[in-house]
Design a protein around this motif. Structure first.
Motif, PDB file in Angstrom:
ATOM      1  N   TYR A 746       0.611  -1.193   0.046  1.00 27.04           N
ATOM      2  CA  TYR A 746      -0.084   0.364  -0.006  1.00 27.04           C
ATOM      3  C   TYR A 746       0.925   1.563   0.328  1.00 27.04           C
ATOM      4  O   TYR A 746       1.847   1.160   0.875  1.00 27.04           O
ATOM      5  CB  TYR A 746      -0.823  -0.241   1.436  1.00 27.04           C
ATOM      6  CG  TYR A 746      -2.094  -1.063   1.172  1.00 27.04           C
ATOM      7  CD1 TYR A 746      -3.527  -1.017   0.759  1.00 27.04           C
ATOM      8  CD2 TYR A 746      -0.892  -2.167   1.429  1.00 27.04           C
ATOM      9  CE1 TYR A 746      -3.767  -2.015   0.144  1.00 27.04           C
ATOM     10  CE2 TYR A 746      -2.538  -3.407   1.640  1.00 27.04           C
ATOM     11  CZ  TYR A 746      -4.020  -2.926   1.565  1.00 27.04           C
ATOM     12  OH  TYR A 746      -4.636  -3.805   1.067  1.00 27.04           O
ATOM     13  N   ARG A 747       0.701   2.181  -0.866  1.00 30.67           N
ATOM     14  CA  ARG A 747       1.479   3.306  -0.829  1.00 30.67           C
ATOM     15  C   ARG A 747       0.452   4.648  -0.514  1.00 30.67           C
ATOM     16  O   ARG A 747      -0.550   4.286  -0.649  1.00 30.67           O
ATOM     17  CB  ARG A 747       1.731   3.787  -2.479  1.00 30.67           C
ATOM     18  CG  ARG A 747       2.679   2.601  -3.036  1.00 30.67           C
ATOM     19  CD  ARG A 747       3.359   2.886  -4.465  1.00 30.67           C
ATOM     20  NE  ARG A 747       4.251   2.031  -4.673  1.00 30.67           N
ATOM     21  CZ  ARG A 747       3.400   0.266  -5.144  1.00 30.67           C
ATOM     22  NH1 ARG A 747       3.096   0.293  -4.755  1.00 30.67           N
ATOM     23  NH2 ARG A 747       4.827  -0.807  -5.070  1.00 30.67           N
ATOM     24  N   ALA A 748       0.902   5.334   0.429  1.00 32.71           N
ATOM     25  CA  ALA A 748       0.168   6.720   0.972  1.00 32.71           C
ATOM     26  C   ALA A 748       0.436   7.638  -0.083  1.00 32.71           C
ATOM     27  O   ALA A 748       1.228   7.826  -0.781  1.00 32.71           O
ATOM     28  CB  ALA A 748       0.786   7.011   2.013  1.00 32.71           C
ATOM     29  N   ALA A 749      -1.217   8.745  -0.057  1.00 31.33           N
ATOM     30  CA  ALA A 749      -1.176   9.733  -0.801  1.00 31.33           C
ATOM     31  C   ALA A 749      -1.991  11.211  -0.120  1.00 31.33           C
ATOM     32  O   ALA A 749      -2.743  10.277   0.412  1.00 31.33           O
ATOM     33  CB  ALA A 749      -1.236  10.029  -2.350  1.00 31.33           C
ATOM     34  N   VAL A 750      -0.866  11.766   0.366  1.00 32.99           N
ATOM     35  CA  VAL A 750      -2.339  13.234   0.643  1.00 32.99           C
ATOM     36  C   VAL A 750      -2.488  14.349  -0.282  1.00 32.99           C
ATOM     37  O   VAL A 750      -1.630  14.890  -0.992  1.00 32.99           O
ATOM     38  CB  VAL A 750      -1.604  13.420   1.751  1.00 32.99           C
ATOM     39  CG1 VAL A 750      -2.241  14.293   2.573  1.00 32.99           C
ATOM     40  CG2 VAL A 750      -1.730  12.330   3.406  1.00 32.99           C
ATOM     41  N   THR A 751      -4.211  14.436  -0.150  1.00 29.82           N
ATOM     42  CA  THR A 751      -4.637  16.137  -0.927  1.00 29.82           C
ATOM     43  C   THR A 751      -4.606  17.156   0.053  1.00 29.82           C
ATOM     44  O   THR A 751      -5.751  16.364   0.752  1.00 29.82           O
ATOM     45  CB  THR A 751      -5.570  15.616  -2.040  1.00 29.82           C
ATOM     46  OG1 THR A 751      -5.110  14.805  -2.548  1.00 29.82           O
ATOM     47  CG2 THR A 751      -5.884  16.375  -2.815  1.00 29.82           C
ATOM     48  N   LEU A 752      -4.284  17.717   0.391  1.00 29.50           N
ATOM     49  CA  LEU A 752      -4.718  18.903   1.237  1.00 29.50           C
ATOM     50  C   LEU A 752      -3.900  20.776   0.812  1.00 29.50           C
ATOM     51  O   LEU A 752      -2.945  20.641   1.181  1.00 29.50           O
ATOM     52  CB  LEU A 752      -3.925  18.737   2.579  1.00 29.50           C
ATOM     53  CG  LEU A 752      -5.047  19.219   3.822  1.00 29.50           C
ATOM     54  CD1 LEU A 752      -6.541  18.898   4.318  1.00 29.50           C
ATOM     55  CD2 LEU A 752      -3.852  19.041   5.142  1.00 29.50           C
ATOM     56  N   PRO A 753      -4.782  21.287   0.018  1.00 25.71           N
ATOM     57  CA  PRO A 753      -4.777  22.076  -0.675  1.00 25.71           C
ATOM     58  C   PRO A 753      -4.200  23.290   0.387  1.00 25.71           C
ATOM     59  O   PRO A 753      -4.680  23.212   1.798  1.00 25.71           O
ATOM     60  CB  PRO A 753      -5.844  22.496  -1.009  1.00 25.71           C
ATOM     61  CG  PRO A 753      -7.321  21.517  -0.672  1.00 25.71           C
ATOM     62  CD  PRO A 753      -6.619  20.828   0.337  1.00 25.71           C
ATOM     63  N   GLY A 754      -2.724  23.845   0.212  1.00 24.95           N
ATOM     64  CA  GLY A 754      -1.924  24.905   1.102  1.00 24.95           C
ATOM     65  C   GLY A 754      -1.735  24.226   2.332  1.00 24.95           C
ATOM     66  O   GLY A 754      -0.729  25.034   3.045  1.00 24.95           O
ATOM     67  N   ILE A 755      -1.335  22.298   2.672  1.00 24.93           N
ATOM     68  CA  ILE A 755      -0.548  22.367   3.535  1.00 24.93           C
ATOM     69  C   ILE A 755      -0.088  20.715   2.713  1.00 24.93           C
ATOM     70  O   ILE A 755       0.016  20.414   1.719  1.00 24.93           O
ATOM     71  CB  ILE A 755      -1.168  21.347   4.429  1.00 24.93           C
ATOM     72  CG1 ILE A 755      -2.878  22.573   5.307  1.00 24.93           C
ATOM     73  CG2 ILE A 755      -0.602  20.565   5.904  1.00 24.93           C
ATOM     74  CD1 ILE A 755      -1.858  23.255   6.239  1.00 24.93           C
ATOM     75  N   THR A 756       1.578  21.405   3.057  1.00 29.07           N
ATOM     76  CA  THR A 756       2.206  19.835   3.169  1.00 29.07           C
ATOM     77  C   THR A 756       2.379  18.452   3.832  1.00 29.07           C
ATOM     78  O   THR A 756       2.446  19.160   5.480  1.00 29.07           O
ATOM     79  CB  THR A 756       3.767  20.546   2.846  1.00 29.07           C
ATOM     80  OG1 THR A 756       3.962  21.585   2.535  1.00 29.07           O
ATOM     81  CG2 THR A 756       4.569  19.586   2.753  1.00 29.07           C
ATOM     82  N   ALA A 757       1.950  17.655   3.352  1.00 30.80           N
ATOM     83  CA  ALA A 757       1.977  16.357   4.297  1.00 30.80           C
ATOM     84  C   ALA A 757       2.690  15.996   3.940  1.00 30.80           C
ATOM     85  O   ALA A 757       3.214  14.868   2.544  1.00 30.80           O
ATOM     86  CB  ALA A 757       0.608  15.962   4.235  1.00 30.80           C
TER      87      ALA A 757
END
Length: 813
Positions: A746-757
């Protein structure tokens, strides 16, 4: 009940005990939890309220209260008191309250309760030791403060009066040869088999076909999963899918002799002690039955939605709406009636101490799922009912709760406890439509379930046909006795929505001789397909009033379909009334609601007592959404009986999908929808789950400032399938653990405008049953301050997509 009660009787609350007329004021240790802002700040945590109480600024009313003590109840006690072994039992096993260890620990808890009460001159009304360690009592303000200062007391809360907040099974894709039941749960006859769903509500209607069943016989031979057997005249048992045994009791009462339980409804109890003590006889409804019988209709509706029988033909208002089923038709039902009808709205509801007693019995009986479509608070996780549910969840019970009906306002969502699954409401069907066709060619479409149409009748505003003594504002609302029969007879009356219950408006139109009604939202709101006394269309466009005013000679026709030719509203959309996040509890570091399910114009069983002889009716509210999730939990536990409540919640959340807006575009508003709309076609194979249990939840409470002697866990780090940060100043890191249901990488991805995750590790390879812990570090980039950024964290493999909602609010350092 419906999402907009639209009733108002000023002054009546003065006739009830003071504690019923105030909101939930929680006394924690030495403090009182006060209100918090919609955007949670550092001071909004529950423990921070202690300073407010010491200042003496918050008045306390004499009245009925629940005093919760810190020692664990029987359901979760694992040992520690010298000479008394633990009483908690593994999942699937029943706690024996009469066993020697249980008796010893019960006596130990009650002795400490009596000691705490006696020290402050308090007489205990009722003691609780199974699902929560607490007692109820009538307290003075001085006694409340004194108990709150006792180091053995966890919290003191009012014994508050709570409110019970066509086929959805077709919409969810459950029935049929290609349906979810057949593909994923062994078919209709096995969908929820061996699982018992407990309903904490207004009772049930035993004659409704959703609750029909065979007479239960005594056991002959060995018991089989999902096949009930009679133990005594009014006691029914059943071997459950998880290897345990459910034992239900059918308790007699008004109009209910205790023989009504059957192979579908295995138990039916009622709890009225606290209600009768708090509400005098003259304020109780003369229709109410102090028995498991449902008068209101709410409990029948929620119970049939969660686990009602399959293929039930529903006829409402003389119109056949076809066949429908409960979400888990093979599951069994246990009824726990805790809510009561008053003669006035302020006397209608459910007392928390009665609810606590019901939760204890439900856990002891052996339910697997509890549905709680009843109101709660929006700024705490530690009211008495929430803590009782914590211990129920620790005993293996999955709990679905309604998110509340105070939307679309921010910060109104209820039931913030991470051990609960809080459910928002959505639209699901756009076929229940009607049209008001005016003689000048104008057409106004809206919600309608009329069985007969009205052709070419004069249409008038209610205020123009008012009785001489009626106030214009009341007449416009079609309030009772405000219309003049000499003026309204034979006409279609346009009534404003608000204040007065919707169905009461059409009753007034009928009383005055009107032949139809157009119900108008003056401001944007839900459109509700109610069963009205006259043919009705509920529209969301107040321009119809302008048209009628400008053309006093107009006639109109009310049609049972949408004849405008306009594109039908897309579904599912979030219901206007559905309560929104962020939660005001835990400094905003928990995300609520959790998930969304159908909750607008849901057709299900009702009570013929409260619905004028009807057996089926339409209701709207998050109360209607929650049982869809309770039924979903039953499906999952029937297939995976050893799953924990947290695993069930995770599977439902991480497989959900986004709702849409009025234009049909996907909307990722996590404070409206939580993880998204439930998807039964996917939740049986979630890939990964975020599991949790009593150690996590006790650590969470310790982190909230309660001295429980365990390692604290910050709210942001509780292992739930969502992430929230109420105040991100620079960078913060959260921790989660996933367990593989399906092996894979499993590979992770984060979508969050204006925030680095940053996720670490960003890739995990797990065998089935193996777990991995990871961190996510959030850093403010270009996001606006004091405004939530919403997005998602998704783990993806070759077979699964495991998505969690994320909400982060950057603030100035």
């Amino acid at each position: 009940m419906t999402p907009h009660p639209e009733t108002s009787r000023p002054g009546l609350s003065r006739r009830l005990p003071a504690v019923l007329a105030v909101g939930l004021a929680m006394v924690i240790s030495q403090g009182i939890a006060g209100p918090t802002a919609a955007a949670p700040g550092p001071s909004s945590g529950q423990a921070s309220a202690q300073a407010a109480a010491r200042s003496g600024d918050s008045p306390l009313d004499d009245g009925r209260y629940i005093v919760m003590l810190k020692d664990k109840p029987l359901a979760t006690y694992s040992g520690g008191v010298p000479g008394i072994p633990g009483t908690a039992v593994p999942k699937g096993k029943k706690l024996d309250p009469s066993g020697p260890n249980s008796r010893k620990y019960d006596a130990h808890l009650k002795a400490k309760q009596r000691q705490a009460a006696a020290a402050k001159g308090v007489t205990i009304t009722r003691s609780f030791t199974l699902a929560v360690n607490a007692f109820s009592a009538v307290l003075s303000a001085a006694q409340i403060k004194g108990l709150a200062s006792d180091n053995n007391v966890l919290a003191v809360v009012p014994d508050s009066l709570r409110k019970p907040d066509y086929s959805t099974s077709d919409f969810l894709g459950l029935p049929g040869g290609d349906g979810v039941w057949e593909k994923h749960f062994g078919g209709e006859s096995d969908a929820g088999k061996g699982v018992v769903v407990g309903m904490l509500d207004t009772g049930y209607s035993p004659d409704n076909p959703f609750f029909a069943g065979d007479e239960v016989k005594s056991l002959s031979g060995r018991s089989k999963v999902g096949e009930p057997f009679r133990l005594q005249d009014n006691v029914i048992g059943m071997q459950k899918a998880n290897g345990g045994t459910f034992v239900g009791t059918c308790v007699s009462g008004d109009g209910f002799d205790g023989t009504e339980c059957n192979s579908k409804v295995l138990g039916a109890r009622f709890y009225d002690q606290a209600y009768k003590a708090a509400v005098p006889p003259e304020l109780r409804s003369p229709l109410e039955k102090f028995s498991p019988l449902d008068v209101n209709g709410h409990g029948s509706h929620t119970g049939s939605t969660a686990a009602g029988n399959s293929d039930v033909t529903q006829v409402a208002g003389g119109r056949d709406f076809g066949k429908s089923s409960g979400v888990a038709p093979a599951a069994k039902i246990a009824v726990y009636k805790v809510c009561w009808e008053g003669a006035v709205p302020e006397a209608t509801g459910c007392l928390e101490s009665d609810i606590l007693n019901a939760i204890q019995d439900a856990v002891l009986d052996g339910v697997d799922v509890l549905n709680y479509s009843i109101s709660g608070n929006n700024n705490s996780t530690v009211d008495a009912v929430s803590l009782a549910f914590l211990n129920a969840a620790a005993a293996g019970v999955f709990v679905a709760t309604s998110a509340g009906n105070s939307g679309p306002f921010a910060g109104t969502v209820n039931h913030a406890g991470p051990w609960l699954t809080s459910v928002a409401a959505s639209t699901f069907d756009n076929s229940l439509r009607g049209t008001a066709e005016l003689s000048n060619g104008a057409k106004f479409a809206g919600a309608s379930v009329m069985s007969t149409e009205v052709n070419s009748k004069p249409i008038v505003l209610a205020v123009t046909v008012k009785a001489a003594a009626a106030v214009d504002a009341n007449a416009a609302l079609c309030a009772p006795d405000t219309l003049d029969p000499a003026k309204a007879a034979g006409k279609i009356v346009v009534c404003d929505r608000g204040v007065v219950p919707r169905v009461a408006k059409s009753e007034e139109v009928k009383r005055a001789g009107g032949v139809g009604m157009v119900l108008v939202n003056l401001t944007p709101g839900s459109l509700d397909a109610d069963l009205h006394s006259v043919p009705t269309v509920h529209v969301d466009d107040p321009k119809i009033k302008d048209v009628v005013t400008a053309n006093p000679g107009l006639t109109a026709s009310l049609k049972a379909t949408d004849t405008t030719g306009a594109k039908l509203p897309p579904v599912p959309q979030i219901a206007e009334f559905s309560s929104r996040g962020p939660t005001l509890a835990s400094d905003g570091d928990l995300l609520k609601p959790d998930v969304t399910a159908p909750g607008v114009a849901v057709l299900a069983a009702v009570s013929p007592i409260g619905f004028k002889g009807e057996d089926f009716g339409f209701l709207s509210g998050t109360s209607m959404a929650a049982p869809h999730i309770a039924g979903s939990g039953a499906l999952l536990l029937g297939k995976n009986p050893q799953w924990s409540p947290a695993a069930v919640k995770s599977a439902i959340m991480t497989t959900a999908h986004d709702l849409v807006n009025a234009d049909g575009a996907a909307v990722h508003d996590v404070f409206a929808q939580g993880a998204g709309h439930v998807d039964p076609a996917k939740f049986s194979s979630p890939g990964l789950v975020y599991d949790a249990g009593i150690a996590d939840w006790m650590g969470f409470l310790q982190g909230q400032g309660f001295q429980l002697g365990v390692a604290p866990i910050a709210a942001k780090d509780v292992n739930v399938p969502s992430i929230a940060l109420g105040a991100l100043a620079g960078s913060q890191t959260v921790t989660r653990t996933v367990t593989a249901v399906t092996a894979g990488t499993y590979r992770a991805a984060v979508t969050l405008p204006g925030i680095t995750a940053t996720v670490s590790p960003a890739e995990v390879t797990l065998a089935e049953g193996e777990s991995a812990t990871f961190t996510v570090t959030f850093t403010t980039a270009r996001a606006a301050l004091d405004t939530y950024s919403m997005g998602s964290l998704t783990w993806t493999s070759s077979e699964n997509s495991v998505r969690s909602p994320v909400a982060v609010r950057p603030v100035a350092p």
